[in-house]
Design a protein around this motif. Sequence first.
Motif, PDB file in Angstrom:
ATOM      1  N   SER A  90     -35.286  21.127  59.294  1.00 49.24           N
ATOM      2  CA  SER A  90     -35.323  21.651  57.929  1.00 49.24           C
ATOM      3  C   SER A  90     -35.093  23.161  57.903  1.00 49.24           C
ATOM      4  O   SER A  90     -35.325  23.865  58.879  1.00 49.24           O
ATOM      5  N   ALA A  91     -34.657  23.641  56.745  1.00 47.86           N
ATOM      6  CA  ALA A  91     -34.525  25.080  56.527  1.00 47.86           C
ATOM      7  C   ALA A  91     -35.698  25.606  55.709  1.00 47.86           C
ATOM      8  O   ALA A  91     -35.623  26.684  55.124  1.00 47.86           O
ATOM      9  N   LYS A  92     -36.805  24.839  55.695  1.00 46.77           N
ATOM     10  CA  LYS A  92     -37.972  25.250  54.906  1.00 46.77           C
ATOM     11  C   LYS A  92     -39.225  25.206  55.773  1.00 46.77           C
ATOM     12  O   LYS A  92     -39.393  24.318  56.616  1.00 46.77           O
ATOM     13  N   THR A  93     -40.095  26.181  55.535  1.00 49.95           N
ATOM     14  CA  THR A  93     -41.325  26.316  56.323  1.00 49.95           C
ATOM     15  C   THR A  93     -42.495  26.604  55.401  1.00 49.95           C
ATOM     16  O   THR A  93     -42.375  27.383  54.442  1.00 49.95           O
ATOM     17  N   VAL A  94     -43.632  25.994  55.670  1.00 46.72           N
ATOM     18  CA  VAL A  94     -44.873  26.329  54.983  1.00 46.72           C
ATOM     19  C   VAL A  94     -45.831  26.960  55.988  1.00 46.72           C
ATOM     20  O   VAL A  94     -45.954  26.497  57.127  1.00 46.72           O
ATOM     21  N   ILE A  95     -46.457  28.035  55.571  1.00 44.48           N
ATOM     22  CA  ILE A  95     -47.538  28.641  56.348  1.00 44.48           C
ATOM     23  C   ILE A  95     -48.832  28.345  55.608  1.00 44.48           C
ATOM     24  O   ILE A  95     -49.006  28.750  54.452  1.00 44.48           O
ATOM     25  N   LEU A  96     -49.743  27.613  56.262  1.00 43.32           N
ATOM     26  CA  LEU A  96     -50.985  27.153  55.636  1.00 43.32           C
ATOM     27  C   LEU A  96     -52.146  28.060  56.040  1.00 43.32           C
ATOM     28  O   LEU A  96     -52.357  28.309  57.231  1.00 43.32           O
ATOM     29  N   THR A 163     -34.218  30.343  56.710  1.00 42.16           N
ATOM     30  CA  THR A 163     -35.295  29.472  56.244  1.00 42.16           C
ATOM     31  C   THR A 163     -35.919  30.031  54.975  1.00 42.16           C
ATOM     32  O   THR A 163     -35.914  31.242  54.735  1.00 42.16           O
ATOM     33  N   ASP A 164     -36.426  29.154  54.130  1.00 49.31           N
ATOM     34  CA  ASP A 164     -37.234  29.532  52.972  1.00 49.31           C
ATOM     35  C   ASP A 164     -38.695  29.256  53.313  1.00 49.31           C
ATOM     36  O   ASP A 164     -39.010  28.236  53.939  1.00 49.31           O
ATOM     37  N   ILE A 165     -39.581  30.154  52.891  1.00 50.77           N
ATOM     38  CA  ILE A 165     -40.987  30.074  53.279  1.00 50.77           C
ATOM     39  C   ILE A 165     -41.879  29.998  52.051  1.00 50.77           C
ATOM     40  O   ILE A 165     -41.692  30.747  51.079  1.00 50.77           O
ATOM     41  N   VAL A 166     -42.857  29.098  52.091  1.00 47.81           N
ATOM     42  CA  VAL A 166     -43.910  29.055  51.084  1.00 47.81           C
ATOM     43  C   VAL A 166     -45.241  29.323  51.780  1.00 47.81           C
ATOM     44  O   VAL A 166     -45.485  28.857  52.895  1.00 47.81           O
ATOM     45  N   LEU A 167     -46.089  30.113  51.134  1.00 48.71           N
ATOM     46  CA  LEU A 167     -47.437  30.385  51.616  1.00 48.71           C
ATOM     47  C   LEU A 167     -48.408  29.542  50.806  1.00 48.71           C
ATOM     48  O   LEU A 167     -48.403  29.605  49.571  1.00 48.71           O
ATOM     49  N   HIS A 168     -49.237  28.755  51.478  1.00 49.67           N
ATOM     50  CA  HIS A 168     -50.161  27.841  50.798  1.00 49.67           C
ATOM     51  C   HIS A 168     -51.544  28.008  51.417  1.00 49.67           C
ATOM     52  O   HIS A 168     -51.727  27.767  52.613  1.00 49.67           O
ATOM     53  N   PRO A 186     -40.315  39.766  53.181  1.00 45.92           N
ATOM     54  CA  PRO A 186     -38.883  39.452  53.227  1.00 45.92           C
ATOM     55  C   PRO A 186     -38.505  38.477  52.123  1.00 45.92           C
ATOM     56  O   PRO A 186     -39.341  37.731  51.608  1.00 45.92           O
ATOM     57  N   ASP A 187     -37.225  38.466  51.790  1.00 47.78           N
ATOM     58  CA  ASP A 187     -36.739  37.621  50.698  1.00 47.78           C
ATOM     59  C   ASP A 187     -36.920  36.135  50.984  1.00 47.78           C
ATOM     60  O   ASP A 187     -36.884  35.314  50.068  1.00 47.78           O
ATOM     61  N   GLN A 188     -37.093  35.781  52.245  1.00 49.27           N
ATOM     62  CA  GLN A 188     -37.240  34.362  52.598  1.00 49.27           C
ATOM     63  C   GLN A 188     -38.540  33.763  52.062  1.00 49.27           C
ATOM     64  O   GLN A 188     -38.656  32.533  51.966  1.00 49.27           O
ATOM     65  N   VAL A 189     -39.530  34.586  51.723  1.00 50.20           N
ATOM     66  CA  VAL A 189     -40.762  34.074  51.106  1.00 50.20           C
ATOM     67  C   VAL A 189     -40.447  33.792  49.648  1.00 50.20           C
ATOM     68  O   VAL A 189     -40.212  34.702  48.858  1.00 50.20           O
ATOM     69  N   ARG A 190     -40.477  32.519  49.302  1.00 51.68           N
ATOM     70  CA  ARG A 190     -39.975  32.105  47.994  1.00 51.68           C
ATOM     71  C   ARG A 190     -41.071  31.709  47.009  1.00 51.68           C
ATOM     72  O   ARG A 190     -40.833  31.684  45.805  1.00 51.68           O
ATOM     73  N   ALA A 191     -42.266  31.341  47.495  1.00 53.79           N
ATOM     74  CA  ALA A 191     -43.303  30.849  46.588  1.00 53.79           C
ATOM     75  C   ALA A 191     -44.672  30.937  47.251  1.00 53.79           C
ATOM     76  O   ALA A 191     -44.781  31.017  48.482  1.00 53.79           O
ATOM     77  N   ILE A 192     -45.709  30.912  46.410  1.00 56.04           N
ATOM     78  CA  ILE A 192     -47.101  30.953  46.865  1.00 56.04           C
ATOM     79  C   ILE A 192     -47.876  29.848  46.153  1.00 56.04           C
ATOM     80  O   ILE A 192     -47.709  29.644  44.948  1.00 56.04           O
ATOM     81  N   GLN A 309     -39.881  21.921  44.385  1.00 60.08           N
ATOM     82  CA  GLN A 309     -38.497  21.516  44.114  1.00 60.08           C
ATOM     83  C   GLN A 309     -37.821  22.519  43.180  1.00 60.08           C
ATOM     84  O   GLN A 309     -36.617  22.797  43.307  1.00 60.08           O
ATOM     85  N   LYS A 310     -38.589  23.091  42.275  1.00 58.15           N
ATOM     86  CA  LYS A 310     -38.051  24.055  41.309  1.00 58.15           C
ATOM     87  C   LYS A 310     -37.743  25.386  41.979  1.00 58.15           C
ATOM     88  O   LYS A 310     -36.706  26.016  41.717  1.00 58.15           O
ATOM     89  N   HIS A 311     -38.644  25.820  42.862  1.00 56.62           N
ATOM     90  CA  HIS A 311     -38.511  27.173  43.398  1.00 56.62           C
ATOM     91  C   HIS A 311     -38.003  27.217  44.840  1.00 56.62           C
ATOM     92  O   HIS A 311     -37.647  28.281  45.350  1.00 56.62           O
ATOM     93  N   MET A 312     -37.987  26.057  45.524  1.00 57.60           N
ATOM     94  CA  MET A 312     -37.428  25.958  46.869  1.00 57.60           C
ATOM     95  C   MET A 312     -36.516  24.732  46.911  1.00 57.60           C
ATOM     96  O   MET A 312     -36.786  23.777  47.635  1.00 57.60           O
ATOM     97  N   PRO A 313     -35.456  24.733  46.115  1.00 55.61           N
ATOM     98  CA  PRO A 313     -34.622  23.527  45.977  1.00 55.61           C
ATOM     99  C   PRO A 313     -33.947  23.151  47.285  1.00 55.61           C
ATOM    100  O   PRO A 313     -33.758  23.975  48.168  1.00 55.61           O
ATOM    101  N   LEU A 314     -33.594  21.888  47.375  1.00 55.64           N
ATOM    102  CA  LEU A 314     -32.909  21.379  48.575  1.00 55.64           C
ATOM    103  C   LEU A 314     -31.521  22.017  48.716  1.00 55.64           C
ATOM    104  O   LEU A 314     -30.887  22.356  47.730  1.00 55.64           O
TER     105      LEU A 314
END
Length: 314
Positions: A90-96, A163-168, A186-192, A309-314
């Motif tokens: 995947s090109a998406k990562t979550v940091i928990l 990669t796109d990154i979400v912090l959760h 960095p711009d790769q952090v897309r959502a929280i 899906q809205k903020h880190m679309p496929l």
Amino acid sequence: MIFYGLAALIIIIIALLWVGGLYFFKTAIRRTPKTFLADNPNLKTEVEDELISTVGDLQWLDAQDTKTVTIQSQDGLRLSGIWLPSKNKSAKTVILAHGYSGKGREMAGFARFYAETLGYHVLMPDDRGHGQSEGEVIGFGWLDRKDYVQWIGWVLGHVGLNTDIVLHGISMGGATVLMTGGEELPDQVRAIVSDCAYTSVEEELTFQLKQLYKLPPFPFIPVTSLITRWKAGYSFKEASALKQLAKVNVPVLFIHGEADLFVPTEMVYRLYEVCKSEKELLTIPRAGHGTAFQVDREKYKAVLGAFLQKHMPL
């Protein structure tokens, strides 16, 4: 004679306050067993006597091909985390981000959703002073925000810049990701995604002082904050998710249990109001502290999935 007696009394009062401040510092801030949490009725869970992750979630995590990864913090601590790579590249990562007195693996339930349903890479750090990470004091999100900036850098170095990154985060972790969001990222952090976060360390400890000890904030909070500044490098007042939110420029999903008596539900409304970026709010009826995912997992996953899906679309 009266003067000396008054001076002696003042010295005794100051000494007692200092001793009290040291006690609360050791209880809340030092890396010590948090026995006061064990019997706290406001932390009792509603579903299967599990908090955040079920036994099945933890067993699932243990069966995955994970590896332990480390970074060094800016102040020289060795910080540890669990890395679960995506099976589909995947090109998406979550940091928990876990909660107070917790550790990364306790986020297994969220990791399972992100990995199995969404196909994300998953990083589960142990915060400083927690789990396998070094550190003798708890940062309450404020010290940790700098560590999470470094974890973001680790992800980009490991996965690549595409990669796109979400912090959760949940509880203290929820405050941590909000505080991290106020840093230059960095711009790769897309959502929280912030679940049951407190507004500030000062307000949360003031609330707990009243709940657990029936004591007023003054003079105990200022004295303990002064000691924390001396011994841990930060004050309670500066450790504010509210202040950091003013600098957050990515979309934020706020989540809170409507029956949360440990981090009062009213805090999420103030956090939501202060946030200037795109935002959504989900409250879960009957959910206590940290149990929204357990009490109504399907609604939680549906709202979270739509937000991502809205903020880190496929």
